[in-house]
Design a protein around this motif. Structure first.
Motif, PDB file in Angstrom:
ATOM      1  N   THR A  85       0.839  -1.198   0.000  1.00 51.53           N
ATOM      2  CA  THR A  85       0.000   0.000   0.000  1.00 51.53           C
ATOM      3  C   THR A  85       0.874   1.248   0.000  1.00 51.53           C
ATOM      4  O   THR A  85       1.789   1.370   0.832  1.00 51.53           O
ATOM      5  CB  THR A  85      -0.938   0.023   1.215  1.00 51.53           C
ATOM      6  N   TRP A 103      -3.036   3.994  -2.648  1.00 56.11           N
ATOM      7  CA  TRP A 103      -3.118   2.877  -3.585  1.00 56.11           C
ATOM      8  C   TRP A 103      -2.988   1.614  -2.726  1.00 56.11           C
ATOM      9  O   TRP A 103      -1.888   1.256  -2.291  1.00 56.11           O
ATOM     10  CB  TRP A 103      -1.991   2.927  -4.610  1.00 56.11           C
ATOM     11  N   ARG A 104      -4.092   0.969  -2.432  1.00 60.96           N
ATOM     12  CA  ARG A 104      -4.078  -0.171  -1.513  1.00 60.96           C
ATOM     13  C   ARG A 104      -3.677  -1.436  -2.252  1.00 60.96           C
ATOM     14  O   ARG A 104      -4.274  -1.775  -3.281  1.00 60.96           O
ATOM     15  CB  ARG A 104      -5.440  -0.350  -0.847  1.00 60.96           C
ATOM     16  N   ASP A 105      -2.670  -2.092  -1.721  1.00 61.76           N
ATOM     17  CA  ASP A 105      -2.232  -3.391  -2.242  1.00 61.76           C
ATOM     18  C   ASP A 105      -1.969  -3.347  -3.746  1.00 61.76           C
ATOM     19  O   ASP A 105      -2.276  -4.295  -4.478  1.00 61.76           O
ATOM     20  CB  ASP A 105      -3.272  -4.469  -1.937  1.00 61.76           C
ATOM     21  N   GLY A 107      -3.454  -1.434  -5.933  1.00 62.11           N
ATOM     22  CA  GLY A 107      -4.637  -1.117  -6.718  1.00 62.11           C
ATOM     23  C   GLY A 107      -4.627   0.312  -7.237  1.00 62.11           C
ATOM     24  O   GLY A 107      -3.599   0.992  -7.260  1.00 62.11           O
ATOM     25  N   ALA A 108      -5.814   0.780  -7.663  1.00 61.79           N
ATOM     26  CA  ALA A 108      -5.941   2.117  -8.241  1.00 61.79           C
ATOM     27  C   ALA A 108      -5.999   3.165  -7.135  1.00 61.79           C
ATOM     28  O   ALA A 108      -6.268   2.872  -5.969  1.00 61.79           O
ATOM     29  CB  ALA A 108      -7.194   2.193  -9.117  1.00 61.79           C
TER      30      ALA A 108
END
Length: 677
Positions: A85, A103-105, A107-108
């Motif tokens: 993250t 931006w978690r893990d 992602g967007a």
């Protein structure tokens, strides 16, 4: 117990002892290639940064780069955890001010769901808890709201008068409480009783230890224990990050040296890595360290230019060498019953030693620090050092530590040369003379006044034959320059030439009247061309190769070939001395002592690593002899100054292999065979 097992356990004990006595780890270095700007390092060895398009990326240890999705601009990354993250602050579509984003893990991008015109994240922990604050929030007296967004999805913690700045994995928060002079801790709804006044806190680990800088520019590490604050000063400068073992990284004042605090000792990080590909690079600042001890640091190249390095700890080379040697010893012990195997083992070991000797780069050095009883100036090939005592009079330091005090009159003395015969030359103000006079002490004898036409002069250099060069001072009459030959023959005088360097063959460098720049002289003939005015020549070796620096440019060596000079650039800034092997010493900008060895520049701090001097930095090197010994000045992490004599030693791997080889050969007891008639 069988001898085979005794030998096996002895090797294991030796390995364990070696692991116990080693200091800080050695590091391998990886230089990022500029495709993104590294920012933060996690415990998996991943690095979060900003790409050339201004958007976030994650670099993986296999070299791959993951670009994170979302339209952002003006991005600042403030946190990166082991889940991948990334948190930061950026302008996103629909907003004109920077917003707190994540931006978690991998992602967007998402905007954190807090009210306000704009805001900032300050960090994220490995549970996924994100801290920060919003500005322009309604319903508050200050218009600001601090927040902790919990990683488990529970209701966020909001603060009207507290701005969180860092958080650890246990939810301990350090931040600014309104009205406090200094930061204050918060955990589980409770504020700490006392703020951290007078401290600039930059990092927090899972033990609750803090690191940062005092208001007196001392890096510190601090932890609260049973209501008492245990604080330790680390070095003069700044601490930027720490890991859960308490290791701290940062820099000295003015970003001159990257630092590491490891197991209760400060280390100059340049002592802990030495790779041929980056031999001329030096570390300026370290700003992140993970729990494996990997470090992000900025560096300066030998010709200028900066880059970011990832330093990764590696096993001590001595341990790896001992392990290989031990395994080889045990295997060959088992094979020793066969004479052929023994011969192959011996041959292989000798070949390995030869390859090790061939493959080594610049030598390692051991350091001797002079204790201040005199000021070292010059080094000869016998390892003697000429210098000035506290009384301003000349002396010679011998390798056994003894001092020879040379007789002298009272006067302001400057030493300018020292040869292998033990002859010292210099210039001194003498009663009865209005100008400084050139003098010498031959072989440790009495002071002699160098006689040549003119009323005042300057002895500039001496070679190992005893030839002395010099020139008259402005405002005096007589010839411009002189060479006083060591064999006692009539001096060579010049009406329009001022010599200042001479090698052992009588090749001279000097300045010709009316010319702005150096010109050579040899056996009665001047060189065809003089150098430009901005070339400063400071040393010449027996080959005739000169070393020096060009104004506002680089250190160099040059060799005269007929009507032209062959030019070789060394590093940015200054070269001060050269030996007959062509090795050169000097310094770069940012005050780094440098060595040119076999066509490669080296930062001298890479080439010595002694626990006693772990926090010392070599700022400049000005003399090198035929054996490769070097005189250098240094300063430690607390700005204590000193002068060092660096002496080359065999490569550690060679020494270990040699000992292993001797042990191996000694252990092979072959059955006596029948001798040939």
């Amino acid at each position: 117990m069988p001898r085979f097992l005794r030998l096996f356990f002895s090797v294991l004990a030796l390995l364990a002892w070696s692991a116990h006595v080693q200091g800080a780890p050695a590091y391998s270095a990886f230089k990022f290639d500029g495709q993104f700007t590294p920012q933060i390092l996690n415990d998996l060895g991943q690095v979060a940064g900003v790409g050339q398009d201004g958007r976030p990326v994650i670099w993986n240890p296999d070299g791959s780069v993951q670009q994170l999705a979302g339209s952002v601009s003006q991005l600042t990354i403030t946190g990166f955890n082991n889940r991948g993250t990334v948190v930061g602050n950026a302008v996103i579509p629909g907003y004109s001010l920077p917003q707190p984003v994540a931006w978690r893990d991998g992602g967007a991008v998402e905007r954190l769901p807090f009210q306000g015109l704009g805001g900032f994240t300050a960090g994220v922990n490995n549970r996924g808890d994100i801290i920060g604050y919003m500005a322009g929030a309604s319903g508050t007296g200050s218009g600001q709201v601090g927040f902790v967004q919990w990683g488990d999805g529970s209701t966020p913690q909001l603060f009207d008068n507290y701005l969180p700045q860092m958080i650890n994995d246990h939810g301990l928060v350090i931040g600014q409480l309104g009205g406090d002079w200094g930061l204050r801790g918060w955990q589980d709804g409770v504020f700490a009783q006392e703020p951290y006044s007078g401290l600039f806190v930059r990092a927090l680990n899972n033990e609750g230890r803090l690191a940062g800088m005092h208001d007196n520019y001392h890096a510190f590490s601090l932890i609260d224990r049973e209501g008492q604050r245990d604080i330790r000063d680390l070095w003069s400068g700044f601490a930027h990050a720490l890991n859960d073992t308490g290791s701290v990284v940062g820099e000295t004042e003015l970003s001159l040296h990257a630092m590491l605090w490891f197991e209760d000792r400060a280390y100059n990080l340049d002592h802990l890595w030495n790779e041929a590909a980056y031999s001329g690079w030096t570390l300026l600042n370290a700003w992140d360290i993970n729990n494996d001890g990997a470090i992000l640091a900025s560096a300066l190249g030998p010709q200028g230019g900066t880059a970011t390095f990832l330093l990764s700890p590696v096993p001590e080379p001595q341990i790896a060498t001992l392990l290989l040697a031990g395994l080889a010893l045990l295997a060959l012990r088992w094979l020793a019953q066969r004479k052929l195997a023994a011969r192959l083992a011996s041959s292989s070991l000798l070949a390995l030693l030869a390859c090790s000797a061939y493959a080594q780069e610049a030598p390692a050095y051991r350091a001797f620090r002079f204790d201040g009883q005199f000021a070292p100036k010059f080094l000869n090939d016998a390892g003697q050092v000429a210098g000035l005592g506290p009384d301003g009079k000349p002396l010679i330091w011998n390798r056994d530590g003894s001092l020879v005090h040379l007789p002298s009159v009272a006067g302001e003395l400057t030493l300018t040369g020292f040869n292998n015969q033990g002859t010292v030359i210099g210039n001194i103000t003498i009663p009865g003379f209005t100008q400084s006079q050139p003098v010498r002490w031959r072989n440790g004898g009495e002071m002699e006044l160098l006689q040549f036409a003119g009323m005042g002069g300057y002895a500039a250099g001496i070679n190992n034959r005893g030839d002395v060069v010099g020139y008259r001072l402005p405002g005096t009459s007589g010839p411009i320059g002189f060479i006083q030959w060591g064999d006692g023959s009539a001096p060579q005088v010049f009406d329009d030439y001022a010599p200042y360097l001479i090698n052992d063959l009588g090749y001279v460098i000097g300045g010709h009247t009316g010319e702005f720049g150096a010109r050579s002289w040899y056996n009665g003939n001047f060189g065809d061309h003089h150098l430009a005015y901005d070339f400063y020549l400071l040393a010449v070796n027996s080959e005739g190769r000169v070393a020096g620096y060009q104004e506002n440019a680089s250190a160099f060596t040059m060799l005269e070939h007929g009507s032209k000079w062959d030019y070789q650039e060394l590093w940015s800034d200054y070269a001060y001395d050269i030996n007959d092997a062509g090795s050169v010493v000097g310094e770069t900008d940012y005050r780094r002592a440098m060595l040119w060895y076999r066509d490669r520049p080296y930062v001298l701090d890479h080439l010595w690593n002694e626990t006693e001097y772990a926090g010392w930095f070599l700022q400049g090197a000005w003399d090198i002899n035929a054996s490769g010994q070097i005189l250098a000045r240094g300063v430690n992490e607390w700005d204590t100054r000193g002068t060092f004599l660096l002496s080359p030693v065999p490569e550690p791997t060679q020494g270990a292999l040699l000992l292993a080889g001797l042990a191996l050969l000694g252990s092979l007891r072959l059955k006596p065979g029948r001798r040939a008639a």
